[in-house]
Design a protein around this motif. Structure first.
Motif, PDB file in Angstrom:
ATOM      1  N   PHE A 201      -5.059  19.971  97.364  1.00 40.79           N
ATOM      2  CA  PHE A 201      -6.299  20.072  98.122  1.00 40.79           C
ATOM      3  C   PHE A 201      -6.586  18.749  98.835  1.00 40.79           C
ATOM      4  N   ASP A 202      -7.444  18.822  99.812  1.00 42.33           N
ATOM      5  CA  ASP A 202      -7.735  17.654 100.643  1.00 42.33           C
ATOM      6  C   ASP A 202      -8.816  16.802  99.987  1.00 42.33           C
ATOM      7  N   PHE A 203      -8.471  16.194  98.850  1.00 46.96           N
ATOM      8  CA  PHE A 203      -9.379  15.318  98.127  1.00 46.96           C
ATOM      9  C   PHE A 203      -8.711  13.951  97.991  1.00 46.96           C
ATOM     10  N   PRO A 204      -8.620  13.154  99.054  1.00 49.20           N
ATOM     11  CA  PRO A 204      -7.855  11.903  98.995  1.00 49.20           C
ATOM     12  C   PRO A 204      -8.402  10.911  97.969  1.00 49.20           C
ATOM     13  N   GLU A 205      -9.730  10.821  97.836  1.00 46.48           N
ATOM     14  CA  GLU A 205     -10.296   9.871  96.872  1.00 46.48           C
ATOM     15  C   GLU A 205      -9.902  10.262  95.446  1.00 46.48           C
ATOM     16  N   LEU A 206      -9.924  11.572  95.165  1.00 45.87           N
ATOM     17  CA  LEU A 206      -9.532  12.062  93.849  1.00 45.87           C
ATOM     18  C   LEU A 206      -8.064  11.734  93.578  1.00 45.87           C
ATOM     19  N   THR A 207      -7.226  11.921  94.579  1.00 43.23           N
ATOM     20  CA  THR A 207      -5.806  11.634  94.415  1.00 43.23           C
ATOM     21  C   THR A 207      -5.565  10.152  94.166  1.00 43.23           C
ATOM     22  N   ARG A 208      -6.250   9.281  94.916  1.00 41.67           N
ATOM     23  CA  ARG A 208      -6.045   7.837  94.750  1.00 41.67           C
ATOM     24  C   ARG A 208      -6.485   7.370  93.362  1.00 41.67           C
ATOM     25  N   LEU A 209      -7.641   7.862  92.912  1.00 45.05           N
ATOM     26  CA  LEU A 209      -8.135   7.460  91.603  1.00 45.05           C
ATOM     27  C   LEU A 209      -7.210   7.969  90.492  1.00 45.05           C
ATOM     28  N   THR A 210      -6.756   9.202  90.623  1.00 39.11           N
ATOM     29  CA  THR A 210      -5.858   9.764  89.613  1.00 39.11           C
ATOM     30  C   THR A 210      -4.528   9.030  89.597  1.00 39.11           C
TER      31      THR A 210
ATOM     32  N   GLU B  48     -17.508  22.762  97.226  1.00 41.48           N
ATOM     33  CA  GLU B  48     -16.102  22.832  97.655  1.00 41.48           C
ATOM     34  C   GLU B  48     -15.661  21.571  98.392  1.00 41.48           C
ATOM     35  N   ARG B  49     -16.282  20.459  98.091  1.00 38.22           N
ATOM     36  CA  ARG B  49     -15.879  19.173  98.658  1.00 38.22           C
ATOM     37  C   ARG B  49     -16.361  18.066  97.726  1.00 38.22           C
ATOM     38  N   LEU B  50     -15.747  16.884  97.862  1.00 43.63           N
ATOM     39  CA  LEU B  50     -16.172  15.751  97.059  1.00 43.63           C
ATOM     40  C   LEU B  50     -17.490  15.199  97.578  1.00 43.63           C
ATOM     41  N   PRO B  51     -18.270  14.513  96.738  1.00 41.03           N
ATOM     42  CA  PRO B  51     -19.518  13.909  97.235  1.00 41.03           C
ATOM     43  C   PRO B  51     -19.220  12.820  98.253  1.00 41.03           C
ATOM     44  N   ALA B  52     -20.188  12.555  99.119  1.00 40.69           N
ATOM     45  CA  ALA B  52     -20.002  11.570 100.188  1.00 40.69           C
ATOM     46  C   ALA B  52     -19.738  10.168  99.648  1.00 40.69           C
ATOM     47  N   SER B  53     -20.219   9.892  98.446  1.00 35.13           N
ATOM     48  CA  SER B  53     -20.056   8.551  97.868  1.00 35.13           C
ATOM     49  C   SER B  53     -18.759   8.395  97.075  1.00 35.13           C
ATOM     50  N   ALA B  54     -17.873   9.374  97.150  1.00 39.43           N
ATOM     51  CA  ALA B  54     -16.670   9.351  96.311  1.00 39.43           C
ATOM     52  C   ALA B  54     -15.826   8.107  96.556  1.00 39.43           C
ATOM     53  N   GLY B  55     -15.621   7.736  97.816  1.00 40.34           N
ATOM     54  CA  GLY B  55     -14.784   6.583  98.131  1.00 40.34           C
ATOM     55  C   GLY B  55     -15.338   5.301  97.541  1.00 40.34           C
ATOM     56  N   THR B  56     -16.650   5.096  97.696  1.00 42.92           N
ATOM     57  CA  THR B  56     -17.291   3.889  97.159  1.00 42.92           C
ATOM     58  C   THR B  56     -17.256   3.877  95.638  1.00 42.92           C
ATOM     59  N   ASP B  57     -17.534   5.047  95.040  1.00 43.61           N
ATOM     60  CA  ASP B  57     -17.551   5.133  93.574  1.00 43.61           C
ATOM     61  C   ASP B  57     -16.173   4.854  92.983  1.00 43.61           C
ATOM     62  N   ALA B  58     -15.133   5.294  93.686  1.00 41.22           N
ATOM     63  CA  ALA B  58     -13.778   5.156  93.141  1.00 41.22           C
ATOM     64  C   ALA B  58     -13.213   3.751  93.316  1.00 41.22           C
ATOM     65  N   ALA B  59     -13.671   3.032  94.335  1.00 46.74           N
ATOM     66  CA  ALA B  59     -13.050   1.750  94.675  1.00 46.74           C
ATOM     67  C   ALA B  59     -13.064   0.768  93.510  1.00 46.74           C
ATOM     68  N   GLY B  60     -14.213   0.605  92.870  1.00 49.58           N
ATOM     69  CA  GLY B  60     -14.302  -0.353  91.777  1.00 49.58           C
ATOM     70  C   GLY B  60     -13.428   0.033  90.597  1.00 49.58           C
ATOM     71  N   LEU B  61     -13.384   1.325  90.278  1.00 49.76           N
ATOM     72  CA  LEU B  61     -12.568   1.772  89.155  1.00 49.76           C
ATOM     73  C   LEU B  61     -11.081   1.612  89.447  1.00 49.76           C
ATOM     74  N   ILE B  62     -10.683   1.876  90.694  1.00 51.49           N
ATOM     75  CA  ILE B  62      -9.276   1.706  91.054  1.00 51.49           C
ATOM     76  C   ILE B  62      -8.864   0.245  90.881  1.00 51.49           C
ATOM     77  N   THR B  63      -9.740  -0.670  91.291  1.00 48.62           N
ATOM     78  CA  THR B  63      -9.445  -2.098  91.122  1.00 48.62           C
ATOM     79  C   THR B  63      -9.283  -2.449  89.647  1.00 48.62           C
ATOM     80  N   LYS B  64     -10.168  -1.916  88.778  1.00 49.64           N
ATOM     81  CA  LYS B  64     -10.074  -2.187  87.347  1.00 49.64           C
ATOM     82  C   LYS B  64      -8.789  -1.603  86.751  1.00 49.64           C
ATOM     83  N   LEU B  65      -8.451  -0.385  87.166  1.00 48.09           N
ATOM     84  CA  LEU B  65      -7.265   0.266  86.609  1.00 48.09           C
ATOM     85  C   LEU B  65      -5.983  -0.438  87.023  1.00 48.09           C
ATOM     86  N   ARG B  66      -5.976  -0.997  88.231  1.00 52.25           N
ATOM     87  CA  ARG B  66      -4.756  -1.647  88.714  1.00 52.25           C
ATOM     88  C   ARG B  66      -4.690  -3.129  88.317  1.00 52.25           C
TER      89      ARG B  66
END
Length: 786
Positions: free
Chosen positions: A53-62, A105-123
């Motif tokens: 599905f077209d959920f790029p933020e979900l894919t990046r975080l996962t 049927e779509r991610l929330p508008a704040s998904a990119g911002t919400d995911a950014a900090g967690l992606i940095t912590k995970l990496r």
């Protein structure tokens, strides 16, 4: 909703629950390699399914979470509590996103911002965000060359000539990609078509077929036989990141116009240099992914068997359109009728037949083990032989359908009970005893069938207590870290079954009890050590079936409840009198914690101390028709026991009448029914009483409590219904006793929602509405009236 998306959302809960449970176990036993693999496989399966599905933020975080888990699996990192916190936070965020997807049927508008900090912590433990071209990681990189390879011949010479001219004019370069999927790529949850479709800046795509296709009888649709050549204007870093999970299957070449011209003229290349890209890891042990052909096959069966129209047809059109795009054959079926859609599906299936597209639906990716590719195994039994079936067949049914079935069972009970009234009318109004007897015989048969049907539906609604207990390992882990306490959670009797409504309603009371134990009951480690206890406390959640009820117990080995301190606090807050302060026993003092507004906390925190919680627990449990009791020993621990009915769907009530109006009282509260001569009634301190077997039982006038005009005949015996509420026996003065009936209880709504003295309504067989009494509130009303 897109059927594929609906299927993904249905499976996502189980996958995320597996990840959460596995991470909590791993934190306690980080050396369990098999458990690490299980968590990684669940996360990777979720990532593979979400990629449809077209959920790029979900894919990046996962991806970030998966990379960290893979480093743990490979032994390059040791999982610590900080990493576990970040992983759990990431999957919590994903769970919230999926709730939003379910509604919109779509991610929330704040998904990119919400995911950014967690992606940095995970990496961060992996060295930060992936960087292109790191020389130290050559062994794991994708081959990046700047000389024209032989496979460039797959592109049309005329197009290459035009491209070379354009590149020389603009002094630009073009990236060419050769992607050769492994033959068994489907068994590692890899989707070559989906990967190729994600290539950014795509200019040209070529599909390389095998020189010779296998014979039809040897063809295996689970073996990938195609490869791809791609021309794109995307940067090498983007391509490397896209293909980072299949590095050994990809070659990238970056050519300018001069290099392409040399290739076309047959001149030797200037040089061949292998460049290095980001570190990537091999992805193994995954589950089988879904593919486009399975969607088309399912759509074909649906259109053949079912007369789909309207919303159902639109759902099929969405699924077929998505499958067509995945196959590279865009198909616009918007507004098409059923026949047109069916023809398009047959055509797409014919065109997709040679492609290596699997035929296993998405559900298999989350539940079925993957077997090696090969011919189908011989059946182990005949079609008419039950021995040929392996395992238990399970049918997933929407919860609303089961609820609707339960409502119909309730209506059947109402209709069945109406036969008894009809039999009485036949005898009283028409004088036909024979007809009355025949009706009662029919009632007996119908009653047996209705009871069996009700029991069967109730079995479908039953769930194990593990559903309610499942949230607490995470809750205990988070709160114990926050409070600086070491706590071991033990669960017992998770297989005990109860009705789904009971399980759902049990959640909040259990949360209150567990938080209370963690904050109040269990001491810090140093205090436990000083008192000779194990520094690690033990919190136990236990469940056991008890006849037609289920008992759930929350116990801890903490400091226990100090009855002297409880009585003093209750007196200071004005909850008890000075006389009660001196006379209350230790058991009665412990029960004071359930009084509204009571708290022994010296400081108010965001966990407890505001005087709410335990009274809410008792109110919630009593609303379910259950009881709460607490036992405690100072210095040894506390145990709170909840006794709940197995089911809330069907309630057995005793019907009584007062002032000509019938009321229902839950049978589990009824102790006995008696008729007492008026002369044997007594009065103590303005309260009517009756002596029963040496015990003085207070008697309340139900009509007076409900403000209904009625007075008993002075010379007639008194009809008294004895009930037990919170361990206290009370007699209710009523006009007449009736039969016990099973009813489907409906909550009070609308204008009567405020009437707390009634717990709900039910429809009787004669068509009249029965008001079912909330005995706790009724006794409170009676006390205020007196």
């Amino acid at each position: 909703m897109n059927p594929l998306l609906a299927q993904f959302l249905a499976e996502a809960n189980d996958l995320l629950a597996s990840v959460d449970e596995g991470l909590l176990h791993l934190e306690r036993d980080p050396g369990d390699a098999e458990l690490v693999n299980e968590v990684f496989r669940a996360a990777h399966t979720f990532k593979g399914s979400s990629g449809l599905f077209d959920f790029p933020e979900l894919t990046r975080l996962t991806h970030a979470a998966e990379d960290l888990l893979d480093a743990v699996r490979g032994g390059r990192l040791a999982l610590d509590s900080g990493m576990t916190d970040d992983l759990l936070a990431a999957f919590d965020l994903i769970r919230g996103w999926l709730a939003h997807v379910t509604a919109h049927e779509r991610l929330p508008a704040s998904a990119g911002t919400d995911a950014a900090g967690l992606i940095t912590k995970l990496r961060a433990p992996l060295g930060g965000e992936p960087v292109a071209h790191t020389a130290a990681t050559a062994a794991a990189g994708i081959a990046v060359i700047d000389a024209a390879p032989e496979w460039l011949a797959w592109f049309d010479a005329e197009w290459l000539t035009e491209t070379a001219t354009w590149l020389e004019t603009t002094t630009s370069t073009m990236r060419f990609v050769r992607y050769t999927p492994d033959a068994d790529c489907f068994f590692r949850a890899e989707d070559p078509i989906h990967l190729v479709r994600q290539v950014p800046g795509l200019d040209k795509l070529g599909i390389v077929q095998p020189e010779q296709w296998p014979a039809p009888d040897e063809y295996d649709e689970y073996v990938c036989l195609l490869s791809f050549v791609v021309a794109t204007r995307a940067g090498i870093g983007e391509l490397e990141y896209l293909f980072r999970y299949v590095p050994d299957q990809v070659q990238i070449v970056e050519l300018d116009g001069d290099a392409i011209t040399r290739h076309l003229s047959g001149e030797p290349p200037l040089k061949v240099e292998e460049k290095v890209t980001i570190a990537v890891t091999e992805v193994i042990d995954s589950e089988l992914a879904a593919d486009a052909r399975s969607v088309l096959a399912a759509a074909h069966r649906t259109l053949e068997i079912n007369p789909v129209e309207g919303v159902q047809l639109r759902s099929v059109v969405l699924a077929v359109t998505a499958a067509a795009r995945a196959l590279g054959v865009p198909e616009d079926l918007t507004g098409a009728d059923r026949a047109t859609v069916s023809e398009a599906v047959e055509r797409l299936l014919a065109e997709a037949a040679p492609a290596p597209v699997g035929a296993v639906p998405v559900a298999a990716a989350a539940s079925a083990p993957v077997a090696a590719a090969g011919p189908p195994a011989e059946p182990t039994g005949r079609a008419d032989d039950p021995g040929g079936q392996v395992g238990t067949r399970v049918l997933k049914v929407d919860q609303e359908k089961v609820d609707r079935l339960m409502e119909l069972v309730g209506e059947l009970n109402v209709a069945k009970n109406g036969l008894t009234f009809l039999a009485d009318s036949a005898e009283e109004e028409f004088g036909s005893r024979v007809l009355s007897r025949r009706i009662k015989d029919q009632y007996a048969g119908l009653h047996r069938i209705a009871e069996e049907l009700q029991s069967a539906v109730m079995d479908v609604r039953m769930l194990p207590l593990s559903v309610a207990f499942g949230r607490f390992p995470r809750l205990v882990r988070d709160l114990s870290r926050r409070l600086g306490k070491t706590i071991e959670l033990v669960t017992e009797g998770e297989d005990t079954m109860a009705d789904k409504d009971v399980i759902e309603a049990l959640g909040d009371p259990l949360v209150h009890l567990v938080r209370n134990s963690l904050d109040h009951g269990i001491e810090p480690a140093d205090e436990r050590t000083a008192s000779g206890k194990n520094p690690a406390a033990r919190l136990t959640l236990a469940a056991v079936a008890d006849g037609d009820a289920v008992i759930v117990e929350v116990s801890d080995d903490g400091r226990g409840v100090d009855p002297v301190r409880v009585k003093r606090k209750a007196y200071e807050k004005g909850l008890i009198s000075e006389e009660e302060l001196e006379s209350l026993s230790d058991t009665e003092a412990v029960d004071l914690v359930f009084r509204p507004g009571f708290s022994t906390a010296d400081q108010v925190s965001d966990l407890s101390g505001r005087g709410v919680g335990m009274d809410a627990v008792r109110a919630s449990v009593e609303k379910l028709g259950g009881t709460v009791t607490m036992r405690s020993k100072l210095g040894q621990g506390t145990s709170t026991r909840l006794r709940l009915p197995l089911s809330m769907a069907v309630t057995q009530v005793m019907v009584v009448s007062v002032a000509g109006q019938r009321f229902g009282i839950p049978v589990d509260l009824v102790v006995e029914t008696v008729r007492v001569p008026a002369a044997e009634m007594g009065r103590v301190l303005h309260q009517d009483v009756v002596v029963m077997r040496g015990e003085v039982v207070p008697v309340l006038d139900l009509a007076r409590a409900l403000d209904m005009p009625w007075a008993p005949n002075p010379d007639a015996d008194r009809a008294i219904l004895v009930v037990s509420v919170n361990g206290q026996r009370v007699g209710l003065l009523v006009e007449q006793f009736h039969r016990e009936v099973d009813v489907i209880l409906k909550p009070m709504e609308g204008l009567l929602a405020y009437a707390d003295e009634f717990s709900g309504t039910a429809l009787l067989g004669d068509g009249l509405v029965l008001l079912v009494l909330n005995m706790k509130e009724v006794l409170g009303l009676a006390a205020r009236v007196a």
